[in-house]
Scaffold this motif. Structure first.
Motif, short mmCIF file in Angstrom:
data_model
loop_
_atom_site.label_atom_id
_atom_site.label_comp_id
_atom_site.label_asym_id
_atom_site.label_seq_id
_atom_site.Cartn_x
_atom_site.Cartn_y
_atom_site.Cartn_z
N ASN A 139 29.96 -40.14 -17.92
CA ASN A 139 31.28 -41.05 -17.93
C ASN A 139 30.68 -41.16 -16.12
O ASN A 139 32.25 -42.14 -15.98
N LYS A 199 31.70 -43.75 -13.39
CA LYS A 199 31.50 -45.40 -13.16
C LYS A 199 30.59 -46.09 -13.37
O LYS A 199 29.86 -47.46 -13.87
N LYS A 229 29.08 -46.81 -16.71
CA LYS A 229 29.76 -47.43 -17.54
C LYS A 229 29.47 -48.79 -16.94
O LYS A 229 29.75 -49.56 -18.18
N LYS A 252 28.92 -51.07 -20.32
CA LYS A 252 30.21 -51.46 -20.88
C LYS A 252 30.39 -52.37 -21.76
O LYS A 252 29.43 -53.02 -22.12
N LYS A 253 31.44 -52.30 -22.77
CA LYS A 253 31.81 -52.60 -23.53
C LYS A 253 32.19 -53.98 -23.62
O LYS A 253 33.21 -53.90 -22.47
N MET A 266 37.29 -42.46 -26.03
CA MET A 266 37.31 -43.67 -25.09
C MET A 266 35.35 -43.97 -25.20
O MET A 266 35.10 -44.50 -26.31
N ASN A 267 34.79 -42.73 -24.30
CA ASN A 267 33.60 -43.02 -24.20
C ASN A 267 32.36 -42.13 -24.79
O ASN A 267 31.40 -42.36 -25.49
N THR A 268 33.49 -40.88 -24.89
CA THR A 268 32.25 -39.62 -25.77
C THR A 268 32.53 -40.21 -27.43
O THR A 268 33.52 -40.00 -27.18
N LYS A 298 39.67 -45.46 -32.83
CA LYS A 298 38.57 -45.94 -32.29
C LYS A 298 39.93 -47.48 -31.62
O LYS A 298 39.45 -48.31 -32.57
N TRP A 332 38.56 -49.51 -29.11
CA TRP A 332 37.62 -50.61 -28.95
C TRP A 332 37.56 -51.13 -30.22
O TRP A 332 36.93 -52.50 -30.10
N ASP A 351 36.28 -37.03 -23.03
CA ASP A 351 36.91 -38.46 -21.95
C ASP A 351 38.38 -38.77 -22.86
O ASP A 351 38.83 -40.02 -22.97
N ASP A 381 35.57 -51.57 -14.77
CA ASP A 381 35.98 -49.93 -14.59
C ASP A 381 36.06 -49.69 -13.43
O ASP A 381 37.31 -48.85 -13.53
#
Length: 293
Positions: free
Chosen positions: A96, A98, A101, A105-106, A141-143, A182, A184, A222, A265
């Motif tokens: 996680n 930065k 990330k 990055k999404k 989130m990212n996890t 989610k 995203w 996260d 980010d």
């Protein structure tokens, strides 16, 4: 004396200084990761064995020294088994970072729809709080949380205030578990999910299963978890093993906006770890509970 000075100078190089700094930093991070966990007591036991090994050899305790050295033969396996939760947490924190990330990055987020979804969550949480209906909403989130989704009923439905409130209404099939959202992908992924409970011994006795579950998932990922207390109607959220209470629906929306709608980010570090103001004993004050302390 001159020979000793020259010897020390020959040993102290730029690379050796950098190496010492790196090792010191790694030891510090390991101590911070295990602080306040069950692994902390195990680490103390290992340190005692490290002291006993040369001591037993010096005192001539041959059998005791043999047993201690035999234990160190399987030290790697013991380390992995005992410290599995801490190792997983450390690797997740590394992933996680930065810098990583930015690589993953999404892109192509529908910002307008995400803002609408955040508003739906805020309105639902506000109504659930007024009615004293318990709720546990995990915002992925990212996890990845596929293992958590597998424990519940997959929905893959649009995010709406009505659906969230309906799911958590008492005596409905899915009201007891957690909901995984989610943002995203603008989806309610699943409901009725089981979360790992925090085993942190510093938790207050007034915290129920929902709060412990919310803290548990925040310690292992996260994710941001929104919690509504069934007894008091109090709104809380957890993030990175930290519980913050006395939220309002507007604060929930601001929290999710800051976490999910940042332009990049790097802005997360500026906006990220903010504090809210809440009521306690009739006085206005900041209310944040850091479980790691």
């Amino acid at each position: 004396m001159e020979e000793l000075r020259l010897y020390i100078q020959s040993r102290i190089t730029v690379s050796s200084v950098i190496e010492v700094i790196i090792i010191t930093f790694l030891i510090y991070k390991v101590l911070m990761w295990i602080r306040g966990t069950q692994a902390e007591q195990v680490a103390k036991g290992i340190i005692i064995l490290l002291i006993l090994s040369p001591l037993s050899n010096w005192l001539g305790f041959t059998t005791l020294n043999y047993l201690i050295n035999s234990m160190f033969t399987f030290a790697f396996i013991i380390f992995v088994v005992v410290f599995q939760p801490e190792l997983r947490s450390a690797l997740e924190q590394l992933g996680n970072n930065k810098a990583f990330k930015q690589v993953f990055k999404k892109n192509n987020r529908d910002r307008a729809r995400m803002m609408s979804d955040i508003g739906e969550i805020g309105k639902a949480v506000g109504n659930l709080s007024k009615e004293h209906i318990g709720a546990l909403i995990v915002c992925e989130m990212n996890t990845g949380l596929n293992n958590i989704v597998d424990t519940g009923i997959e929905l893959d439905s649009d995010i709406s205030q009505e659906l969230i409130e309906n799911i958590f209404t008492p005596n409905r099939p899915l009201h007891d578990g957690a909901m995984v959202i989610k943002l995203w992908t603008n989806q309610i992924r699943a409901a009725g999910c089981l979360l790992p409970l925090s085993d942190n011994r510093y938790l207050g006795s007034e915290l129920g299963t929902r709060h412990r579950a919310g803290l548990g998932i925040s310690e292992k990922s996260d994710a941001i978890t929104i919690i509504v207390s069934e007894e008091t109607g109090t709104i809380s959220y957890t993030e990175k093993g930290t519980l913050t209470r006395n939220m309002t629906p507007a604060m929930v929306e601001q929290l999710l906006t800051d976490r999910f709608m940042a332009k990049d980010d790097e802005n997360d570090s500026e906006k990220g770890f903010f504090k809210f103001r809440g009521k306690k004993d009739g006085n206005e004050e900041e209310k944040e509970t850091d479980i790691d302390q």
